[in-house]
Write an enzyme that holds these catalytic residues in place. Sequence first.
Site, PDB file in Angstrom:
ATOM      1  N   GLU A 176      16.731  -9.446   5.972  1.00  0.00           N
ATOM      2  CA  GLU A 176      15.647  -9.729   5.731  1.00  0.00           C
ATOM      3  C   GLU A 176      15.143 -10.754   4.853  1.00  0.00           C
ATOM      4  O   GLU A 176      16.071 -11.221   4.058  1.00  0.00           O
ATOM      5  CB  GLU A 176      15.282  -8.162   4.802  1.00  0.00           C
ATOM      6  CG  GLU A 176      13.901  -8.318   3.992  1.00  0.00           C
ATOM      7  CD  GLU A 176      12.623  -8.338   5.030  1.00  0.00           C
ATOM      8  OE1 GLU A 176      11.695  -9.319   4.706  1.00  0.00           O
ATOM      9  OE2 GLU A 176      12.546  -7.750   5.790  1.00  0.00           O
ATOM     10  N   GLU A 215      -3.193   5.081   6.813  1.00  0.00           N
ATOM     11  CA  GLU A 215      -3.960   6.232   7.016  1.00  0.00           C
ATOM     12  C   GLU A 215      -3.093   7.002   7.872  1.00  0.00           C
ATOM     13  O   GLU A 215      -2.514   6.860   9.312  1.00  0.00           O
ATOM     14  CB  GLU A 215      -5.337   5.931   7.726  1.00  0.00           C
ATOM     15  CG  GLU A 215      -6.266   5.011   6.713  1.00  0.00           C
ATOM     16  CD  GLU A 215      -7.035   4.530   7.464  1.00  0.00           C
ATOM     17  OE1 GLU A 215      -8.432   4.119   6.951  1.00  0.00           O
ATOM     18  OE2 GLU A 215      -7.062   4.256   8.778  1.00  0.00           O
ATOM     19  N   TYR A 266      -7.121   3.843  21.351  1.00  0.00           N
ATOM     20  CA  TYR A 266      -7.490   4.583  20.384  1.00  0.00           C
ATOM     21  C   TYR A 266      -8.211   5.900  20.538  1.00  0.00           C
ATOM     22  O   TYR A 266      -8.235   6.969  19.874  1.00  0.00           O
ATOM     23  CB  TYR A 266      -8.102   3.733  19.267  1.00  0.00           C
ATOM     24  CG  TYR A 266      -7.301   3.100  18.261  1.00  0.00           C
ATOM     25  CD1 TYR A 266      -7.454   3.442  16.844  1.00  0.00           C
ATOM     26  CD2 TYR A 266      -6.393   2.074  18.651  1.00  0.00           C
ATOM     27  CE1 TYR A 266      -6.419   2.796  15.829  1.00  0.00           C
ATOM     28  CE2 TYR A 266      -5.572   1.633  17.496  1.00  0.00           C
ATOM     29  CZ  TYR A 266      -5.625   1.850  16.331  1.00  0.00           C
ATOM     30  OH  TYR A 266      -4.841   1.427  15.290  1.00  0.00           O
ATOM     31  N   VAL A 286      16.184 -14.947   9.749  1.00  0.00           N
ATOM     32  CA  VAL A 286      16.845 -15.101  11.088  1.00  0.00           C
ATOM     33  C   VAL A 286      16.094 -16.173  11.734  1.00  0.00           C
ATOM     34  O   VAL A 286      14.694 -16.277  11.984  1.00  0.00           O
ATOM     35  CB  VAL A 286      16.629 -13.943  12.057  1.00  0.00           C
ATOM     36  CG1 VAL A 286      17.135 -13.937  13.250  1.00  0.00           C
ATOM     37  CG2 VAL A 286      17.612 -12.914  11.109  1.00  0.00           C
ATOM     38  N   SER A 339       4.504 -10.213  13.154  1.00  0.00           N
ATOM     39  CA  SER A 339       4.268  -9.482  11.815  1.00  0.00           C
ATOM     40  C   SER A 339       2.750  -9.689  11.427  1.00  0.00           C
ATOM     41  O   SER A 339       2.144 -10.867  11.468  1.00  0.00           O
ATOM     42  CB  SER A 339       5.150 -10.504  10.879  1.00  0.00           C
ATOM     43  OG  SER A 339       4.798 -10.114   9.518  1.00  0.00           O
ATOM     44  N   THR A 369      -0.423   1.866  13.482  1.00  0.00           N
ATOM     45  CA  THR A 369      -0.002   3.007  12.784  1.00  0.00           C
ATOM     46  C   THR A 369       1.199   2.945  12.377  1.00  0.00           C
ATOM     47  O   THR A 369       2.182   2.109  13.128  1.00  0.00           O
ATOM     48  CB  THR A 369      -0.398   4.154  13.666  1.00  0.00           C
ATOM     49  OG1 THR A 369       0.586   4.030  14.926  1.00  0.00           O
ATOM     50  CG2 THR A 369      -1.950   4.103  14.213  1.00  0.00           C
ATOM     51  N   SER A 386       5.338   2.138  14.875  1.00  0.00           N
ATOM     52  CA  SER A 386       6.662   1.465  14.443  1.00  0.00           C
ATOM     53  C   SER A 386       7.709   2.348  14.785  1.00  0.00           C
ATOM     54  O   SER A 386       8.766   2.034  15.184  1.00  0.00           O
ATOM     55  CB  SER A 386       6.650   0.869  13.151  1.00  0.00           C
ATOM     56  OG  SER A 386       5.418  -0.229  12.844  1.00  0.00           O
TER      57      SER A 386
END
Length: 603
Positions: free
Chosen positions: A56, A82, A201, A250, A293, A507, A511
């Site tokens: 990380e 949410e 969606y 990385v 990201s 959402t 992930s």
Amino acid sequence: MYYSSGNYEAFARPRKPEGVDDKSAWFVGAGLGNMACAVFMIRDGRMSGDRITILEELKLPGGALDGIEYPHKGFVIRGGREMEDHMECLWDLFRSVPSLEVEDASVLDEFYWLNKDDPNYSLCRVTEKQGQDAHTDKLFGLSDKAQKEIVAVILATRQQMEDKRIDEVFTREFLDSNFWLYWRTMFAFEEWHSALEMKLYLHRFMHHIGGLPDLSALKFTKYNQYESLVLPMYRWLLDQGVTFRFEHTVTDVQFDFQDGRTQATRIDWVTGDGAEGGVDLGPDDLCLVTIGSLTENSDDGDQHTPAVIKDGPAPAWDLWKRIAAKSDDFGRPEVFCGDIDKTKWESATVTTVDERIPAYIERIAQRDPFSGKVVTGGIVTARDSSWLMSWTVNRQPHFKAQKPDEVVVWVYGLFVETPGDFVKKPMQECTGEEITQEWLYHLGVPVDEIPELAATGAKCVPVMMPYVTAFFMPRAAGDRPQVVPEGSVNFAFIGQFAETTRDCIFTTEYSVRTAMEAAYQLLGIDRGVPEVFNSTYDVRYLLKATTRLRDGAAVDLPGPNFLKGRLLDKLDNSQMGVLLTDFGLIPEHAGTVARERADDAIE
């Protein structure tokens, strides 16, 4: 790997995969996706935790799931998550992670009981004219033309929506509706964003169309997402022997391509003190990379300093670019990160320090901010805000470290380049104090009291995020790589920019779903990945959504009354007629009434 639904698969414990004791796993990134994948490898794949290493760049885990108190600045949450009932992979994950708050309970148990006892809903979703209720009356305000545009997008193929903007498939009649106001501010859609994502969606949340106006579709954690979700998972992984190496950036992943077979062979990194390093990988050394990201290059301002737009080197995006250059199967990152002006927006965390501002919050929320229960029930949008500002107060305390008289408020604006209504500057140029002033203006604080109250009644940390909606940029097939690309021997891509056609992005569920698919494929875990909730294929949810999109108005059948009567009589005596009546698309006994009116007209 296969998909499944139902209790038979949900409660099954898979057998230990063959050869798992010989495997190790290296993760690039300690966000939700990679941490979830590590949990699945240990729980379902029976991999020993001491064979897992997570690299990380930052000093702590969690990625975009954050929540922190900075000395001298205040509390910071870059965004909120949410959640809803049917995040099947997310809840499959957290049923196995012990709660840090409740003895003999999982994170899922804790979350479930909390939202049962204190269900979420909003009492004021939209304001205008300096904090006055806009009285949208929970109506969508969709014209017949706008309703047809929604139906057309739902019925279109994915290919027909590729590389198209939302404003290319919807006209002003839709874009000026309450529906679009609710939708765009809840999900952070802009008119130039992907029509394909809009379509996905609509399908994914068909069962929650009716909950858009009052946000009753949503559920929230007790505290910020770091303390409620990340910390329990981090503690569990540490207990299993997983190694976290923080401050490891990385820089590249090397691959060997031979005869349709692709193997990750090395991970290169730079540590926080500038030392270069890496690890060589064999076919039993798994490499799992979070690509892209949404919070990369975030910048925090403070009460007296604006956040800045950092458009220089972006390690997460630069890594994906280097990886993508090695194969056409590894995606096209420039599609998502190449136009910061279209992917940025700004949020701010306001912490009130006494009871003056909370009194204005209570007037709009119609709930006591200090009750410990639901306050605003989701975001409140100031419809006439030049920034299109929205704000929310979750259950307090939102951080365990809060003082009893503090309330933490999250504020964000979609139009960060437009001058404000009280502060005549773009949001992206404003200090925390100036953003607080603009928020207080839309909260209804008397104009002459705003400067002093913003200076002494709160402290604010603005956060600029250059890539926060990068995944909403118009895209086509191939722009995102498959979770496990064709021919992969030992590697997978995880997160919002990896492709699984089963769900929609932005959402927590997406992930975790990519994480589950990666773990199950690379380890050969013989258990079904939970299928996405099928509301878009359920006629009951379709009818309910149709009624709601029409604001409860029944369908007006064309033609003379005597023909309507005969048609409705036929429907009255059928299961379809029962359904149409139950969901309000035709009035009860409509056939009989229409036929009687026709008979009267003939007489």
